[in-house]
Write an enzyme that holds these catalytic residues in place. Structure first.
Site, PDB file in Angstrom:
ATOM      1  N   ASP A  90       0.836  -1.193   0.000  1.00 36.13           N
ATOM      2  CA  ASP A  90       0.000   0.000   0.000  1.00 36.13           C
ATOM      3  C   ASP A  90       0.876   1.251   0.000  1.00 36.13           C
ATOM      4  O   ASP A  90       2.095   1.173  -0.156  1.00 36.13           O
ATOM      5  CB  ASP A  90      -0.971  -0.014   1.180  1.00 36.13           C
ATOM      6  N   ARG A  91       0.277   2.372   0.185  1.00 35.88           N
ATOM      7  CA  ARG A  91       1.000   3.651   0.142  1.00 35.88           C
ATOM      8  C   ARG A  91       2.072   3.744   1.234  1.00 35.88           C
ATOM      9  O   ARG A  91       3.048   4.464   1.101  1.00 35.88           O
ATOM     10  CB  ARG A  91       0.011   4.801   0.274  1.00 35.88           C
TER      11      ARG A  91
END
Length: 141
Positions: A14-15
């Site tokens: 994810d980010r």
């Protein structure tokens, strides 16, 4: 215990740069499909016979992060097999650090046909039943 290994892929993160929580279910599914292939038969061939193994439940606990390109292992065990239901346990470890990152379990049942009702595979698929029974017995040694 049986082991599945690979590296974390970029799209699984994810980010924040860690494996997204939803992907742990995919990691244990990848491992389970390989376990079934190694102990019973290719799942695709099983489906061609009309047999499927739907999930009833899956749960787990996150212990540490995996990041892009980390090598990990999924160790898993068939802990219950009745011919109708089966249950697996899983541990995911970072193979470089040895750290436990996830532990979980999943419950499944056997179904045939389009109605997805549970069936006992003992009579209809005796060779598949015997392969699962042998794999379960092997994990108890």
């Amino acid at each position: 215990m049986w082991e599945y290994r690979r590296k974390v892929r970029y799209y699984e993160t994810d980010r924040m740069g860690v494996v997204h929580h939803s992907n742990y279910l995919r990691l244990i599914e990848d491992a389970r499909m390989d376990w079934i292939r190694d102990h019973v038969m290719n799942y695709n061939d099983m489906e061609k016979l009309g047999l499927i193994i739907p999930a009833v439940s899956a749960s787990g606990n996150f212990k540490a992060f995996l990041r892009y390109d980390d090598e990990f292992s999924v160790t898993m065990k068939l802990v219950k097999f009745t011919g109708v239901r089966l249950e697996f346990t899983y541990e995911i470890h970072n193979t470089q650090t040895g750290e436990l990152c996830y532990e979980g379990e999943s419950v499944h049942y056997f179904a045939a046909g389009d109605d997805y009702h549970p069936i006992s595979i003992k009579r209809k698929f005796p060779e598949i039943y015997e392969a699962f029974a042998a794999a379960k017995e092997k994990t108890e040694e």
